[in-house]
Every structure is written in structure tokens, then in C-alpha cells.
Design an enzyme around this catalytic site. Structure first.
Site, short mmCIF file in Angstrom:
data_model
loop_
_atom_site.label_atom_id
_atom_site.label_comp_id
_atom_site.label_asym_id
_atom_site.label_seq_id
_atom_site.Cartn_x
_atom_site.Cartn_y
_atom_site.Cartn_z
N LYS A 88 0.83 -1.21 0.00
CA LYS A 88 0.00 0.00 0.00
C LYS A 88 0.87 1.27 0.00
O LYS A 88 2.08 1.20 0.18
CB LYS A 88 -0.96 -0.02 1.20
CG LYS A 88 -1.89 -1.24 1.19
CD LYS A 88 -2.94 -1.19 0.09
CE LYS A 88 -3.53 -2.53 -0.27
NZ LYS A 88 -4.38 -3.17 0.71
C1 LIG Z 1 -5.29 -4.29 1.03
C2 LIG Z 1 -6.75 -4.14 1.14
C3 LIG Z 1 -7.46 -4.55 2.27
C4 LIG Z 1 -6.86 -5.39 3.36
O1 LIG Z 1 -5.81 -4.87 3.99
P1 LIG Z 1 -5.00 -5.79 5.01
O2 LIG Z 1 -4.25 -4.77 5.79
O3 LIG Z 1 -4.15 -6.67 4.18
O4 LIG Z 1 -5.98 -6.52 5.83
C5 LIG Z 1 -8.81 -4.28 2.37
N1 LIG Z 1 -9.45 -3.66 1.38
C6 LIG Z 1 -8.83 -3.28 0.26
C7 LIG Z 1 -9.61 -2.55 -0.78
C8 LIG Z 1 -7.46 -3.52 0.09
O5 LIG Z 1 -6.85 -3.17 -1.02
#
Ligand SMILES: *Cc1c(COP(=O)(O)O)cnc(C)c1O
Length: 377
Positions: free
Chosen positions: A183
Site C-alpha cells: 500500500k
Molecule cells: C489491502 C486491502 C485490504 C486489506 O488490507 P489488510 O491490511 O491486508 O488486511 C482491504 N481492502 C482493500 C480494498 C485492500 O486493497
């Protein structure tokens, strides 16, 4: 061959210094210091009263649903086109996911489809800011006004994006962020739930700490709940990244601009350009190819890989995943959500890692144009 990466963070001496300090000092009287600073800075950044650091965005969505008392018999609307982390927590609390279609332009949740999915059992809508773009959250808020339906914003992919000037993470009852390594900002693994609602905040603090009332020092658990916490080292990493957030978002925008310059006017190729009301922080660049080119995402990914480029398919429609094969609501969704089903097979995530340089972006663009040319020939 070293591949051009799809996603990944930007880590500097600033982050390393903070994590080192947390490893050295984040104990005894220093325990909790980095959490407090990270949470306060994050709440201030998105403009919310409360922020709670958690081990993942998945946990944040889980706790938001649980704290709201959503459970068996309840329905929660979620977009077809997103990562399964947006929808999995609906089943964690025993509720039923209802998959709504997306807009053809933004690829985000379509308010008209949400309206068609509403029932007397609907208790919440998980609105996802896909790839940094944002759905029309104002329209969604108008749609549910006075109906007792909570909007939970999944802003995992959208830190720094704005809708009509308002930051992602400031919409609805609560918003969830992810700090997974892919992210825009990372804590390794991690997440954050933000809200203006004092009661929800209080409830989440109990639920995330094995049902201990806030301030409990006698270790008397009042209910069986969850253990969702972040370490001081992760909080320190998050704080350092947050202090660089404008720079990180600018880097993402520069990557998108590089792609847009080369691919923006190409016939048969659509980039995830934000709508007029959105300023996207462009977590991930996505190209959707015109089906008439006959290029599906698997083939494009393979051809890119041969040129040293890693890529990913656009999200699969959730209702078509094996994970939801037995989900009763998925059958109607597979018939209903034609926009998501039309886009997904032809969408490819292009490298958007924060370490990319302009020459690498240029190489990806040239390769993709070459692949399209061969398809046309
Ligand atoms: C990455 C992501 C998540 C989950 O994030 P985690 O920290 O891996 O649990 C949830 N929603 C979206 C849209 C994502 O891209």
C-alpha cells in the site's frame, strides 16, 4: 531476471531511525508512546476524532462491523470489484454479503446498484475507494440517510485521495486503512480504523483487547472478543511514513502521470483516471483493454513478464470466486453485476511500486504498446 515490481514501499533512513528507536525504547515507560503518536497524527491527518492502530485493514473492517452489532440475518452491501478483504469480515460476524455493481467510469460502487440491493435487512455498506479512486460517497450518504444503515469506508487503497475536497477516510461512520507492504504507506502489516463516533471507538477498544473494559488493570474480561494489536515497531514505522505522506502521494501521482502521458490517448486502452470530483492518490495504475483487441489480462501479464515486468490482474468479481460459490446472494450478483464482470477480464495492474523510476515506467509503456500493436496486427 529482476522484475519491475508491481507494488512496494519507499523506506528511507527516517523510517529506519524511528523503528530502531522503538526497538530500543518502546518498552517499560516507553511502551505505548509510538502508538499514541501514530494514532493522534493519523486522526489529525484524515480529520477524524479517533484512530485505532490495528494489525490489518481486515481487522479494522471486522471490528467496525462487530462494534456496530451486525450479525446473523443482517446484510452488508459490498462492491463486486475489490479485494476479498473488503467482504470477508462480513462473514466473520455471521452476516450476509450482498454484492453490488460498480460504475463503468470509476470502477467504484454504483449508488444505483446499491439502491437496488437495499432490503429491510441491510445494516451497512462497505464503500471501497478502488485503486485510489473514490465512489460517490456523498450520493451513498444521501441514499442511506435516516435508514439506520452505516457506511463503512474501505480506504485501504486511497490514503491521500480526495472527493470534492474531502480526504478519503473522512466519510461515513468509520473508515479503514491498510498498511500492508503493497500500500501507499506501510507498517509491514497493519491497519487503522478511524471514526468520529465516540461510542463506536469505545466499543472497538474493548473488542480488540480480549473484551477488557478500557482502563482495566485487573484482567477481568467481560466478554470473549479479539486480540487485534500493532507492535511499537510497526507504529514507529507508520508514524515515519505518515510524516512523509505528502511525498509518498506525490510519488504515486508522478508514476500515474508518467503512464498517462504515454498511454492516455491510446485507442482501446483506458487508464483509471479519476472522475471530475476526485483527486486520486493513485495507489495502483490500472489499464483496461477494449475487449475487441482480444487481449485478456492473463495473456497481457504473461507478455509483460517476458519483458521483465511484474503485473497483476484486476480484481475478480467477488461473486464469481470459488470462496463464494456457496453464497446464496452470489447467484443473483453474477447475473446482475455486468459492469464489473465486463471490466475484470480485461484489466491489468501496471507496476506502481514507489521505487520505480521514469525509465522503468517508460519500459512498461513501450512494452504494453508493443503487445497491443501485435494484437491489432
Ligand atoms: C489491502 C486491502 C485490504 C486489506 O488490507 P489488510 O491490511 O491486508 O488486511 C482491504 N481492502 C482493500 C480494498 C485492500 O486493497
Amino acid at each position: 531476471m529482476k522484475m519491475i515490481p508491481v507494488a512496494g514501499p519507499s523506506i528511507t533512513e527516517h523510517e529506519i531511525e524511528y523503528v530502531t528507536r522503538a526497538a530500543r525504547e518502546g518498552w517499560y515507560e516507553g511502551a505505548g508512546e509510538f502508538h499514541a503518536r501514530f494514532e493522534a497524527a493519523f486522526a489529525a491527518y484524515v480529520g477524524r476524532r479517533h484512530a485505532i492502530a490495528l494489525p490489518s485493514c481486515t481487522a479494522a473492517l471486522h471490528l467496525a462491523l462487530a462494534a456496530r452489532g451486525i450479525g446473523p440475518g443482517d446484510e452488508v452491501i459490498v462492491p463486486e470489484l475489490t479485494w476479498i478483504a473488503s467482504s470477508a469480515p462480513i462473514r466473520y460476524v455471521g452476516a450476509t454479503p450482498v454484492f453490488a455493481d460498480v460504475e463503468p467510469e470509476t470502477w467504484c460502487l454504483a449508488p444505483a446498484s446499491v439502491e437496488a440491493c437495499l432490503s429491510e435487512r441491510t445494516r451497512a455498506i462497505i464503500a471501497v475507494d478502488l485503486y485510489g479512486n473514490m465512489p460517490d460517497l456523498d450520493a451513498l450518504e444521501r441514499l442511506v440517510a435516516g435508514r439506520g444503515i452505516a457506511i463503512i469506508e474501505d480506504a485501504a487503497q486511497a490514503i491521500g485521495s480526495r472527493l470534492r475536497g474531502r480526504l478519503a477516510g473522512s466519510f461515513g461512520l468509520a473508515s479503514a486503512f491498510s498498511f500492508h507492504g503493497s500500500k501507499t504507506m506501510t507498517t509491514g502489516e497493519g491497519g487503522m480504523l478511524v471514526t468520529d463516533d465516540d461510542a463506536l471507538h469505545e466499543r472497538v477498544r474493548v473488542l480488540r483487547d480480549h473484551g477488557r473494559p478500557v482502563g482495566d488493570r485487573r484482567f477481568i474480561n467481560t466478554e470473549v472478543a479479539y486480540k487485534y494489536k500493532m507492535s511499537a515497531m510497526q507504529a514507529a514505522l507508520g508514524l515515519a511514513q505518515l510524516e512523509r505522506i505528502d511525498e509518498l502521494v506525490a510519488m504515486k501521482n508522478a508514476i500515474f502521470a508518467g503512464y498517462a502521458q504515454r498511454l492516455g490517448e491510446v485507442e482501446g486502452l483506458t487508464l483509471n483516471r479519476p472522475g471530475p470530483a476526485v483527486r486520486s492518490s493513485h495507489w495502483m495504475v490500472n489499464a483496461v483493454l477494449d475487449p475487441r483487441l482480444g487481449l485478456r489480462s492473463e495473456g497481457v501479464m504473461e507478455a509483460l513478464a517476458q519483458r521483465g515486468i511484474d503485473s497483476r490482474p484486476m480484481f475478480q468479481p467477488l461473486s464469481g470466486l470459488p470462496a463464494y460459490a456457496a453464497e446464496p446472494t452470489a447467484i443473483a450478483a453474477r447475473r446482475r453485476n455486468l459492469v464489473a464482470r465486463g471490466l475484470s477480464p480485461f484489466g491489468v495492474n501496471l507496476p506502481s511500486a514507489l521505487v520505480l523510476d521514469p525509465a522503468q515506467v517508460e519500459h512498461v509503456c513501450r512494452s504494453l504498446l508493443d503487445i497491443i500493436e501485435h494484437a491489432v496486427a
